[in-house]
Design a protein around this motif. Sequence first.
Motif, short mmCIF file in Angstrom:
data_model
loop_
_atom_site.label_atom_id
_atom_site.label_comp_id
_atom_site.label_asym_id
_atom_site.label_seq_id
_atom_site.Cartn_x
_atom_site.Cartn_y
_atom_site.Cartn_z
N ASN A 208 0.81 -1.22 0.00
CA ASN A 208 0.00 0.00 0.00
C ASN A 208 0.84 1.27 0.00
O ASN A 208 0.40 2.31 -0.49
CB ASN A 208 -0.95 0.00 1.20
N LEU A 209 2.05 1.19 0.55
CA LEU A 209 2.98 2.33 0.44
C LEU A 209 3.35 2.56 -1.02
O LEU A 209 3.40 3.69 -1.50
CB LEU A 209 4.24 2.07 1.26
N ARG A 210 3.60 1.47 -1.72
CA ARG A 210 3.95 1.55 -3.14
C ARG A 210 2.81 2.17 -3.95
O ARG A 210 3.04 2.95 -4.88
CB ARG A 210 4.27 0.15 -3.66
N ASP A 211 1.57 1.83 -3.59
CA ASP A 211 0.41 2.26 -4.37
C ASP A 211 -0.33 3.43 -3.72
O ASP A 211 -1.49 3.69 -4.08
CB ASP A 211 -0.57 1.08 -4.53
N ILE A 212 0.29 4.12 -2.79
CA ILE A 212 -0.42 5.11 -1.99
C ILE A 212 -1.06 6.21 -2.83
O ILE A 212 -2.20 6.61 -2.59
CB ILE A 212 0.53 5.70 -0.92
N GLU A 213 -0.37 6.67 -3.84
CA GLU A 213 -0.92 7.75 -4.68
C GLU A 213 -2.12 7.25 -5.49
O GLU A 213 -3.17 7.90 -5.55
CB GLU A 213 0.16 8.28 -5.61
N SER A 214 -1.97 6.07 -6.10
CA SER A 214 -3.05 5.51 -6.89
C SER A 214 -4.26 5.19 -6.02
O SER A 214 -5.40 5.44 -6.42
CB SER A 214 -2.57 4.23 -7.59
N ASP A 215 -4.03 4.66 -4.82
CA ASP A 215 -5.14 4.34 -3.92
C ASP A 215 -5.91 5.60 -3.52
O ASP A 215 -7.14 5.60 -3.46
CB ASP A 215 -4.62 3.63 -2.67
N CYS A 216 -5.19 6.67 -3.26
CA CYS A 216 -5.84 7.94 -2.91
C CYS A 216 -6.71 8.43 -4.06
O CYS A 216 -7.84 8.90 -3.85
CB CYS A 216 -4.80 8.98 -2.55
N ASN A 217 -6.20 8.30 -5.28
CA ASN A 217 -6.93 8.78 -6.44
C ASN A 217 -8.19 7.98 -6.72
O ASN A 217 -9.14 8.50 -7.31
CB ASN A 217 -6.02 8.75 -7.68
N HIS A 218 -8.21 6.72 -6.29
CA HIS A 218 -9.36 5.86 -6.57
C HIS A 218 -10.22 5.60 -5.33
O HIS A 218 -11.07 4.72 -5.35
CB HIS A 218 -8.88 4.52 -7.16
N GLY A 219 -10.01 6.37 -4.28
CA GLY A 219 -10.86 6.25 -3.11
C GLY A 219 -10.65 4.99 -2.30
O GLY A 219 -11.55 4.57 -1.58
N LYS A 220 -9.47 4.38 -2.41
CA LYS A 220 -9.16 3.20 -1.62
C LYS A 220 -8.46 3.65 -0.35
O LYS A 220 -7.33 4.14 -0.38
CB LYS A 220 -8.27 2.23 -2.42
N HIS A 221 -9.13 3.51 0.78
CA HIS A 221 -8.62 4.00 2.06
C HIS A 221 -7.92 2.88 2.82
O HIS A 221 -8.54 1.90 3.22
CB HIS A 221 -9.77 4.57 2.90
N THR A 222 -6.62 3.03 3.00
CA THR A 222 -5.82 2.07 3.75
C THR A 222 -5.14 2.81 4.90
O THR A 222 -5.18 4.03 4.98
CB THR A 222 -4.75 1.42 2.86
N TRP A 223 -4.51 2.05 5.76
CA TRP A 223 -3.77 2.70 6.84
C TRP A 223 -2.66 3.60 6.29
O TRP A 223 -2.34 4.63 6.87
CB TRP A 223 -3.17 1.65 7.77
N MET A 224 -2.10 3.21 5.15
CA MET A 224 -1.02 4.00 4.58
C MET A 224 -1.53 5.32 4.00
O MET A 224 -0.87 6.35 4.11
CB MET A 224 -0.28 3.20 3.50
N THR A 225 -2.70 5.31 3.37
CA THR A 225 -3.25 6.57 2.86
C THR A 225 -3.62 7.49 4.02
O THR A 225 -3.57 8.71 3.88
CB THR A 225 -4.49 6.33 1.98
N ALA A 226 -3.98 6.91 5.16
CA ALA A 226 -4.32 7.73 6.32
C ALA A 226 -3.07 8.28 7.00
O ALA A 226 -3.05 9.44 7.44
CB ALA A 226 -5.12 6.89 7.33
N MET A 227 -2.02 7.48 7.08
CA MET A 227 -0.80 7.91 7.77
C MET A 227 0.09 8.79 6.91
O MET A 227 0.82 9.63 7.43
CB MET A 227 0.00 6.68 8.23
N GLY A 228 0.04 8.56 5.61
CA GLY A 228 0.97 9.25 4.74
C GLY A 228 2.25 8.46 4.58
O GLY A 228 2.52 7.50 5.33
N LEU A 229 3.07 8.84 3.62
CA LEU A 229 4.25 8.08 3.26
C LEU A 229 5.25 7.97 4.42
O LEU A 229 5.74 6.88 4.74
CB LEU A 229 4.93 8.70 2.04
N ARG A 230 5.55 9.08 5.07
CA ARG A 230 6.57 9.07 6.12
C ARG A 230 6.13 8.26 7.33
O ARG A 230 6.83 7.35 7.78
CB ARG A 230 6.90 10.51 6.54
N ASN A 231 4.96 8.58 7.86
CA ASN A 231 4.48 7.87 9.04
C ASN A 231 4.17 6.41 8.72
O ASN A 231 4.36 5.52 9.56
CB ASN A 231 3.23 8.55 9.61
N GLY A 232 3.68 6.17 7.52
CA GLY A 232 3.40 4.79 7.12
C GLY A 232 4.67 3.96 7.05
O GLY A 232 4.67 2.78 7.42
#
Length: 312
Positions: A208-232
Motif C-alpha cells: 500500500n505504500l507503493r500504491d499510496i498515490e493511486s489508492d488515494c486517487n481511486h478512493g481506496k482508504h488504507t492505513w497508509m493513505t491515512a498515515m501518509g508516506l513518512r508515518n506509514g
Amino acid sequence: MGMTIWIRGARLKTLPLSIAPVLIGASLAWRDAGEHRVAVAVLCGFVALLLQVAANFANDYSDGIRGTDAGRSVPVKDADDSAAAGKTTPSRGPARLVASGVNPRKVLAAAGISALAACLCGLAVIALTGYWWFILVGIACLAAGWFYVGGKHPYGYHYLGEVFVFIFFGLVATCGTMFALSGTITPDGLLGGSVAGLVAVAVLCVNNLRDIESDCNHGKHTWMTAMGLRNGTIFTIAILIISALLALHHLLQSSIYAANGIPLIALITILCVAQIAASYAIARKTYRRALPLCSLDSLTVAAIFVLSTMLA
C-alpha cells in the motif's frame, strides 16, 4: 490461462505468508498431534496456500474491473526498459492481469479453481480430524478473500484490510492448524499467530505504500493513505520489529539451548539480518525488493518457532 500469467497472478513472492503460520501452528502442536499429523499438516499448508492464491486472483479481478489498477499495468520488464529509455512509468509494482489486458473472466476462473482446490483440501482435513465446524472457518476465509476488494462495499477500501489480514493470515491460519493437529490452542499459538499476522500486515503495508498515490486517487482508504508516506514507513518498520521481538521472546522462553546446545547468537543473527534487510528496503522505498524480503521474513520468524519447539 498460460503459466506465465498464472505465476504473475498468484504473486509467488508473497506466498511464504501462507506457509509461515502453518509451520508455526504445526510445530507448536506436533507433539500432541494425532496419527494423521503429517497428512493434516500438509493439507493445512495447501489450504492456506491455495486460499491466498485465490484471494490474489480475486483481488486482481475486482481491482481491475473497478479501475483501481489503472496505471499499475506495466510489467516489470517493460518498466525497466522504459526507465532505460528515459520514459515515465506509471507504476513501481508488478503487472496486474486485468489492467494489463487479460480477460477478467479468466482471472475470475483462476480464483474459483484455486478456491475449489482449497475447499477440497479443507474437506480432507475435516475428514481426517472430524472437526466438521471447520466448514464455517472455511466459509469465513473465502468470504474474507472475496470481500477484501470485491463486492459493492469492499472492506479493503475502508481501513479494514490490515485488520483482516492480521486475523486470517495470522491467528486463523496458525491457531486453525494447531487445533486441527492437537485439538487445542495454547497461548504460544496465539503468540505465534500474532507474529505471523504482524509480518503479513507489514507486507500489505509495503504494497500500500507503493500504491499510496493511486489508492488515494481511486478512493481506496488504507492505513497508509491515512498515515501518509513518512508515518506509514515508520509504522511498517515498527511492526516488523515488534514481530521479531515477539519471536525472540518465544525463543528465550524455550529450552532449546539446554537440550541441544544451539547457540543463541546464531538464531538472533539470522533474525536480525532478515529484519535489517527488509527495514532498509522499506526505508529506501525500494518496494520491489522490500516486498519479497518481508515475505521471506515470515519464514524466518516461523523458523524460530519451529527450532525452539521441535528441537527442545
